[in-house]
Design a protein around this motif. Sequence first.
Motif, PDB file in Angstrom:
ATOM      1  N   ALA A  19       0.856 -16.491  24.717  1.00 36.34           N
ATOM      2  CA  ALA A  19       0.356 -15.834  25.919  1.00 36.34           C
ATOM      3  C   ALA A  19      -0.183 -16.845  26.931  1.00 36.34           C
ATOM      4  O   ALA A  19      -0.183 -16.589  28.139  1.00 36.34           O
ATOM      5  CB  ALA A  19      -0.746 -14.834  25.546  1.00 36.34           C
ATOM      6  N   LEU A  20      -0.615 -18.007  26.432  1.00 35.79           N
ATOM      7  CA  LEU A  20      -1.106 -19.067  27.310  1.00 35.79           C
ATOM      8  C   LEU A  20       0.007 -19.969  27.823  1.00 35.79           C
ATOM      9  O   LEU A  20      -0.238 -20.913  28.570  1.00 35.79           O
ATOM     10  CB  LEU A  20      -2.144 -19.923  26.575  1.00 35.79           C
ATOM     11  CG  LEU A  20      -3.492 -19.259  26.279  1.00 35.79           C
ATOM     12  CD1 LEU A  20      -4.347 -20.181  25.403  1.00 35.79           C
ATOM     13  CD2 LEU A  20      -4.229 -18.920  27.575  1.00 35.79           C
ATOM     14  N   GLY A  21       1.239 -19.691  27.401  1.00 39.25           N
ATOM     15  CA  GLY A  21       2.371 -20.466  27.883  1.00 39.25           C
ATOM     16  C   GLY A  21       2.722 -21.676  27.049  1.00 39.25           C
ATOM     17  O   GLY A  21       3.548 -22.490  27.454  1.00 39.25           O
ATOM     18  N   ARG A  22       2.120 -21.821  25.865  1.00 44.50           N
ATOM     19  CA  ARG A  22       2.483 -22.924  24.994  1.00 44.50           C
ATOM     20  C   ARG A  22       3.816 -22.659  24.308  1.00 44.50           C
ATOM     21  O   ARG A  22       4.204 -21.505  24.104  1.00 44.50           O
ATOM     22  CB  ARG A  22       1.412 -23.128  23.918  1.00 44.50           C
ATOM     23  CG  ARG A  22       0.323 -24.139  24.222  1.00 44.50           C
ATOM     24  CD  ARG A  22      -0.305 -23.983  25.551  1.00 44.50           C
ATOM     25  NE  ARG A  22      -1.371 -24.965  25.765  1.00 44.50           N
ATOM     26  CZ  ARG A  22      -2.221 -24.882  26.764  1.00 44.50           C
ATOM     27  NH1 ARG A  22      -2.140 -23.895  27.630  1.00 44.50           N
ATOM     28  NH2 ARG A  22      -3.143 -25.813  26.919  1.00 44.50           N
ATOM     29  N   ASN A  23       4.513 -23.735  23.979  1.00 42.89           N
ATOM     30  CA  ASN A  23       5.701 -23.617  23.144  1.00 42.89           C
ATOM     31  C   ASN A  23       5.235 -23.541  21.698  1.00 42.89           C
ATOM     32  O   ASN A  23       4.667 -24.506  21.182  1.00 42.89           O
ATOM     33  CB  ASN A  23       6.612 -24.837  23.334  1.00 42.89           C
ATOM     34  CG  ASN A  23       7.204 -24.896  24.723  1.00 42.89           C
ATOM     35  OD1 ASN A  23       7.626 -23.883  25.269  1.00 42.89           O
ATOM     36  ND2 ASN A  23       7.224 -26.087  25.301  1.00 42.89           N
ATOM     37  N   VAL A  24       5.440 -22.419  21.072  1.00 40.00           N
ATOM     38  CA  VAL A  24       4.917 -22.197  19.730  1.00 40.00           C
ATOM     39  C   VAL A  24       6.028 -22.332  18.699  1.00 40.00           C
ATOM     40  O   VAL A  24       7.085 -21.699  18.816  1.00 40.00           O
ATOM     41  CB  VAL A  24       4.274 -20.795  19.611  1.00 40.00           C
ATOM     42  CG1 VAL A  24       3.777 -20.560  18.187  1.00 40.00           C
ATOM     43  CG2 VAL A  24       3.128 -20.654  20.602  1.00 40.00           C
ATOM     44  N   ARG A  25       5.777 -23.156  17.711  1.00 35.81           N
ATOM     45  CA  ARG A  25       6.647 -23.213  16.542  1.00 35.81           C
ATOM     46  C   ARG A  25       5.952 -22.453  15.427  1.00 35.81           C
ATOM     47  O   ARG A  25       4.952 -22.921  14.876  1.00 35.81           O
ATOM     48  CB  ARG A  25       6.884 -24.659  16.102  1.00 35.81           C
ATOM     49  CG  ARG A  25       7.827 -25.417  16.996  1.00 35.81           C
ATOM     50  CD  ARG A  25       8.165 -26.746  16.384  1.00 35.81           C
ATOM     51  NE  ARG A  25       8.872 -27.575  17.333  1.00 35.81           N
ATOM     52  CZ  ARG A  25       8.963 -28.894  17.256  1.00 35.81           C
ATOM     53  NH1 ARG A  25       8.378 -29.532  16.241  1.00 35.81           N
ATOM     54  NH2 ARG A  25       9.623 -29.574  18.158  1.00 35.81           N
ATOM     55  N   ALA A  26       6.476 -21.306  15.109  1.00 34.23           N
ATOM     56  CA  ALA A  26       5.872 -20.465  14.077  1.00 34.23           C
ATOM     57  C   ALA A  26       6.428 -20.861  12.715  1.00 34.23           C
ATOM     58  O   ALA A  26       7.501 -20.424  12.313  1.00 34.23           O
ATOM     59  CB  ALA A  26       6.143 -18.991  14.362  1.00 34.23           C
ATOM     60  N   GLY A  27       5.712 -21.713  12.011  1.00 33.22           N
ATOM     61  CA  GLY A  27       6.181 -22.223  10.738  1.00 33.22           C
ATOM     62  C   GLY A  27       5.882 -21.278   9.588  1.00 33.22           C
ATOM     63  O   GLY A  27       4.773 -20.747   9.463  1.00 33.22           O
TER      64      GLY A  27
END
Length: 277
Positions: free
Chosen positions: A29-37
């Motif tokens: 939601a903050l615009g980070r690129n998230v890697r959901a491990g």
Amino acid sequence: MTENLKQETVLVTAASGKTGHRVAERLAALGRNVRAGSRKGAVRFDWEDESSWGPALAGADAAYVAYYPDLAAPGAPDAMRAFGRVAAASGVGRLVLLSGRGEPEAVVAEHALRDSGVDLTVVRASFFMQNFSEGALYEGVLTGEIPFPGGATPEPFLHADDLADVLVAALTDEGHVGLVHELTGPRLLTFDEVATEIGRATGSEVRYIPVPGDEYAEMLQQFGFPATDSEWLAELFTTLLDGHNASRTIGVRSVLGREPKDFTAFAREAAESGAWR
């Protein structure tokens, strides 16, 4: 919150867990690129398979570290030391580690990760409210009886949303580097009082059943836990609830500028959402 404007890539370990999915959602939601491990997700990450760590960390700017099964578990310091080496070699700039409040063994694991030299923030959490709606004590609520080795010791139960907000602040604000945040909820409650609160919210009778640690270990084995895991888990819970954690902190307010969520509100919201149907 003062945020880094760079669109950072953040690895979230255990991203399908109670805290991981909350952290991942907030970062996105903050615009980070998230890697959901996770062990079976698109970004494979398995604490039992060190070969999965490097690919998941490659190119990441930061990582949320939630060790499974617990940072106080046997072998956790070795795992943290190895993970720290991989993170440093991968060029990761910041680590935020979930730890347990009042767990001496977890502190040893914290130091092992800190030895990597990567900027580290440690967030020590008290017992989650969500353990009654999403975790190990959920089935007990449904059956109306919660067996647990908690005795009459009060605990400052913490809402997982408050924890996730603090974790995200630590991941996105450089002002938390090197700090240790100790988080609790706003009120001390015994497990018997928790059962009463949940019963009031659900309209059904819920009782707390105190059991000795060795009996709880036997119960865990009946549910399929290995004997060694059952024994250290029962010992951990018994130790955590010996009274040394029966106090509150201002950690949530210090980081977020607001009071932590209360158990009564948690129970009402969980009941209204159908968590215990």
